[in-house]
Enzyme design. Structure first.
Site, PDB file in Angstrom:
ATOM      1  N   LEU A   8      18.245 -15.377   3.836  1.00 53.71           N
ATOM      2  CA  LEU A   8      17.814 -16.173   4.982  1.00 53.71           C
ATOM      3  C   LEU A   8      16.475 -15.789   5.291  1.00 53.71           C
ATOM      4  CD1 LEU A   8      18.438 -18.321   6.882  1.00 53.71           C
ATOM      5  CD2 LEU A   8      19.222 -16.801   8.461  1.00 53.71           C
ATOM      6  N   LYS A   9      15.952 -14.491   5.339  1.00 51.36           N
ATOM      7  CA  LYS A   9      14.746 -13.883   6.157  1.00 51.36           C
ATOM      8  C   LYS A   9      13.857 -14.720   5.127  1.00 51.36           C
ATOM      9  CE  LYS A   9      12.018  -9.750   6.036  1.00 51.36           C
ATOM     10  NZ  LYS A   9      11.409 -10.102   7.125  1.00 51.36           N
TER      11      LYS A   9
ATOM     12  N   ASN B 124      21.025  -4.702  19.737  1.00 51.66           N
ATOM     13  CA  ASN B 124      19.765  -4.689  19.638  1.00 51.66           C
ATOM     14  C   ASN B 124      19.480  -6.076  18.984  1.00 51.66           C
ATOM     15  OD1 ASN B 124      17.069  -3.930  19.181  1.00 51.66           O
ATOM     16  ND2 ASN B 124      17.605  -3.230  16.854  1.00 51.66           N
TER      17      ASN B 124
ATOM     18  N   GLU C  52       0.031   3.352  11.569  1.00 56.83           N
ATOM     19  CA  GLU C  52       1.696   3.402  11.127  1.00 56.83           C
ATOM     20  C   GLU C  52       1.819   2.924   9.619  1.00 56.83           C
ATOM     21  OE1 GLU C  52       4.477   2.488  13.947  1.00 56.83           O
ATOM     22  OE2 GLU C  52       3.329   3.322  15.530  1.00 56.83           O
TER      23      GLU C  52
ATOM     24  N   ARG D  88      13.496 -11.249  11.572  1.00 57.56           N
ATOM     25  CA  ARG D  88      13.186  -9.694  11.885  1.00 57.56           C
ATOM     26  C   ARG D  88      14.383  -9.131  11.428  1.00 57.56           C
ATOM     27  NH1 ARG D  88      10.796  -5.054  11.248  1.00 57.56           N
ATOM     28  NH2 ARG D  88      10.745  -3.911  12.902  1.00 57.56           N
TER      29      ARG D  88
ATOM     30  N   ASP E  50       7.621   6.125  22.515  1.00 56.78           N
ATOM     31  CA  ASP E  50       8.309   4.719  22.741  1.00 56.78           C
ATOM     32  C   ASP E  50       9.887   4.777  22.969  1.00 56.78           C
ATOM     33  OD1 ASP E  50       5.922   3.252  22.111  1.00 56.78           O
ATOM     34  OD2 ASP E  50       6.233   3.022  20.065  1.00 56.78           O
TER      35      ASP E  50
ATOM     36  N   HIS F 172       6.345   2.785  25.700  1.00 56.61           N
ATOM     37  CA  HIS F 172       6.443   1.598  25.625  1.00 56.61           C
ATOM     38  C   HIS F 172       7.842   0.940  25.549  1.00 56.61           C
ATOM     39  CE1 HIS F 172       5.800  -2.426  24.092  1.00 56.61           C
ATOM     40  NE2 HIS F 172       6.683  -2.371  23.155  1.00 56.61           N
TER      41      HIS F 172
ATOM     42  N   HIS G   8       5.490 -11.631  19.024  1.00 52.15           N
ATOM     43  CA  HIS G   8       6.688 -12.230  18.304  1.00 52.15           C
ATOM     44  C   HIS G   8       6.435 -13.736  18.012  1.00 52.15           C
ATOM     45  CE1 HIS G   8       8.417  -8.629  19.890  1.00 52.15           C
ATOM     46  NE2 HIS G   8       9.168  -8.677  18.954  1.00 52.15           N
TER      47      HIS G   8
END
Length: 769
Positions: free
Chosen positions: A18-19, A121, A488, A519, A603, A645, A698
């Site tokens: 699906l992603k 989440n 990163e 995501r 974070d 954050h 986003h």
């Protein structure tokens, strides 16, 4: 005969099909027809995987988010979207992410607000309401999926979000009372139920997880009102509650005029006896006996010990299910190729949980002898995990026992620290920075994949990462950012990367779960006591700092986020595991400081999502969560600046706990929610620096400098300018460089404008005569 059913199945596909279909459509590489065809294939595969169930969920599949799906089913679209031309699919993705496949940057709109789904989440798109909101049924999505299922001879049980939970999840943009809309909403629900009945639906799962939260009298009355109206439907209603106990809503839930009630027996087994006493004799009870949110194998023998008496009492009125939708676990353990061979037998992903469900159902209906081999094998795995020497580390446990109160205290209060930090860092007013990550390009992912497959030497891989870091530093200097990050490039995920280098974690290859939209994250598996064998980030961070004279942030993931974004062991309190993580990260913080790094960001993106759903239980969680952060962060000297954050969530009601973390600077989402967080500062004077995000990462939309200036000026009404930072909402990992560069250029330009405006307001006026 007890029946077995499921509340929902992962929608992403075992290979994240699906992603890739979503992203191909958004980028214009495939058509809407191709996206919808792929979606149909995934649905068919999901139904096929659940064919052994007595009832299979339908409507749990979504192209982005199930709450957004419900908004479209109810015809509740934001006015800014309704006025635009395009297909329903275009409108759908405009609400979800600010634009559809064919929209240009200039035609993009403000995406719907996004926040966490209860204490998970997973993120959902918040429905927008006003006193003038009206609802109109659009049942095509459900009816078309039902036709697909009927053609496959699937015994389908549609799933929708209930009317009260839908309002509870919504926001009234004009401050009106959401419950005033219930009389408008219920007729549309009745119309939907009638359409489903006409299409041959017997049972409907209607999710009302708001019942496990603290509800005042008006919300409780709303449940009674809603289900008295819906009781006239020809469809049988299974009201599903999950994620917690019902407590003071238990009698209300049992007495709702519906045909069945689902309860979460993983989190609320202590309530089962009361439910059995209070549930009317004509209702079905669905018992969530298997954990739908974690990946540990169910102790089937132990479960049968308490489930068998319930089956004896209820007989055919018992349904058995996972505790909640399996959306929150990976699809299939069988496709894993490299999982630790000792730990693998302890695990169960979605398909394996369905197998566990089938074993329980057969044991209940035919007796344990019918599944004796399966139960014996399960018991062997449970025993192996319980007694494994790899799970328990006496030195780690002793270190937690020896934690003292002063380990969480900074040397000086913020007011004294910030003077030293300002002198040390020499940053301008409205300093600019980013949250940490920069785009993880296809090339970066390809190099990592080749290294992992052994096709690229470690030396060549590290050379490539150094080049990526140098490129990232060069871009930030060209942009004129004040505090840099290394980008990163070496990190696969903010939690997984750290977990890979800590003892007590293992990792899957394909254990993906959906966080929002396209995501997906692959949570590490925290199976044992945690320790840090060696430094994790020091080498890369110091290399990046060597490339620039500007201050550079060391980037770490905090203990609470490491905990909440992992699949966590269930054999000890979560607080114990969090303190172990805090001690490990504390060592990393001190090593970064000793190496000369002046700013360290830790974070805690997931701080709020770990909150219990009932506010009366918040303080206990916040006590150990904040203590864990302070233990990992506060051993540094005054001159070292600690940042943290926090991602998309609601923070107004825990702002005092955030302040108690005592980070010198927090950066936080505010752009998508129109700086709503800042309302709390009218009542509470936040003591430290804050960076209210001005760039919604986003969404692919590029914010203008004027938009950023307006947002910061709004923030400056509540927070002194000298304590404001200018930054995006979150890390830039998921964006493309062609989006990031102009967005950050506008952000830096906004900061310059803000400084110029401040200078004009503070400049002494000239005197003439």
């Amino acid at each position: 005969m007890a029946l077995i059913h499921n509340l929902g199945f992962p929608r992403i596909g075992a290979g994240r099909e699906l992603k890739f279909a979503q992203e191909a459509f958004w980028k214009g590489r495939s058509s809407a027809a191709e996206l919808l065809a792929r979606a149909q294939e995934i649905r068919a595969a999901n139904w096929q995987a659940q064919q052994a169930l007595d009832w299979v969920p339908l409507g749990d599949f979504s192209l982005y988010d199930q709450v957004l799906d419900m908004s479209f089913t109810l015809g509740n679209l934001p006015a800014r979207v309704e006025q635009l031309e395009g297909s329903e699919l275009d409108q759908y993705f405009r609400v979800a992410r600010g634009r559809s496949a064919n929209d240009s940057g200039c035609s993009a709109i403000h995406a719907g607000e996004m926040t966490k789904w209860f204490d998970t989440n997973y993120h959902y798109i918040v429905p927008e309401l006003s006193a003038d909101t009206s609802f109109t049924l659009n049942a095509e999505r459900l009816l078309s999926q039902l036709a697909e299922a009927q053609e496959m001879a699937v015994k389908a049980k549609p799933v929708i979000i209930g009317p009260v939970t839908y309002l509870w999840l919504s926001k009234a943009k004009d401050g009106s009372n959401r419950l005033d809309l219930l009389p408008k909403l219920l007729p549309v629900y009745l119309e939907l139920l009638d359409a489903l009945a006409q299409a041959g639906v017997e049972w409907l799962q209607i999710d009302e997880p708001a019942l496990v939260t603290e509800l005042d009298r008006d919300w409780k009355r709303a449940f009674e009102t809603a289900y008295r109206r819906l009781a006239s439907s020809r469809v049988k209603l299974m009201v599903a509650t999950y994620f917690g106990t019902l407590e003071d809503n238990l009698l209300l839930a049992c007495n709702l005029p519906c045909d069945g009630l689902h309860v979460d027996a993983v989190r609320g087994r202590q309530e089962l006896n009361v439910v059995l006493d209070w549930l009317p004799v004509d209702k079905v009870l669905s018992v969530g006996a298997i954990d739908g949110r974690n990946i540990w194998k169910t102790d089937l023998n132990s479960t049968l010990e308490w489930l068998e008496p319930i089956a004896k009492k209820l007989a055919e009125r018992l349904w058995i299910a996972p505790s909640c939708s399996l959306l929150h676990v990976p699809v299939d353990l069988a496709i894993e190729q490299n999982l630790d061979e000792e730990i693998r037998p302890w695990l169960a992903f979605a398909k394996q949980k369905l197998s566990e469900l089938a074993i329980l159902g057969k044991a209940i209906n035919e007796g344990r002898a019918a599944v004796a081999d399966e139960l014996a094998a399960n018991q062997a795995d449970i025993t192996s995990r319980k007694h494994s020497e790899r799970v328990h580390n006496t030195q780690v446990k002793a270190a937690v026992t020896n934690i003292s109160a002063n380990m969480g205290q900074r040397q000086s209060p913020y007011a004294q620290r910030i003077i030293k930090q300002d002198a040390h860092l020499k940053l301008p007013l409205y300093p600019t920075t980013t949250i940490g990550s920069f785009p993880q390009t296809a090339e970066i992912r390809q190099f990592r994949l080749r290294r992992n497959k052994g096709e690229l030497s470690e030396q060549k891989y590290q050379e490539y990462i150094r080049d990526e870091i140098a490129f990232c530093i060069k871009q930030q200097e060209a942009l004129g950012l004040d505090v840099l990050v290394h980008g990163e490039a070496e990190r696969n995920d903010m939690v997984e990367y750290f977990g890979e280098q800590l003892e007590g974690y293992v990792f899957s290859q394909f254990g993906w779960v959906q966080s929002y939209g396209s995501r997906c994250v692959k949570p590490p598996i925290l199976f044992g006591d945690i320790s840090r064998p060696k430094a994790i980030t020091v080498e890369w961070t110091n290399y990046a700092q060597s490339l620039t004279n500007k201050p550079l942030k060391g980037m770490l993931t905090g203990p609470v986020t490491m905990l909440n974004w992992s699949f966590v062991r269930d054999d000890q309190p979560r607080s114990e595991s969090c303190l172990q993580l805090a001690l490990a990260i504390r060592q990393e913080v001190l090593d970064l400081e000793a190496s000369g790094i002046q700013i360290i960001q830790i974070d805690e993106a997931a701080l709020r999502e770990g909150l219990p759903l009932r506010q009366s239980e918040w303080q206990s969680y916040l006590d150990w969560a904040v203590e864990s952060f302070r233990i990992c962060a506060n051993a540094v000297c005054d001159e070292t600046q600690i940042h943290s954050h926090m991602c998309y969530s609601e923070f107004n009601d825990i702002i005092k706990a955030i302040a108690h973390m005592d980070a010198d600077v927090i950066t936080i989402e505010t752009s998508r929610s129109d700086m709503e967080l800042l309302k709390v500062f009218d009542e509470y004077e936040y003591p430290n620096d804050i960076g209210p995000g001005v760039y919604d990462i986003h969404s692919p939309n590029i914010p203008s400098a004027e938009q950023a200036v307006a947002l910061i000026n709004q923030a400056a009404q509540a927070i002194p300018a000298e304590r404001l930072w200018v930054n995006p909402d979150c890390g830039l990992k998921t964006r493309q460089w062609e989006e990031v560069i102009p967005a950050l250029q506008n952000m830096v330009s906004a900061a310059k404008t803000l400084r110029e405006n401040a200078a004009r307001h503070t400049a002494p006026s000239s005197v003439t005569g």
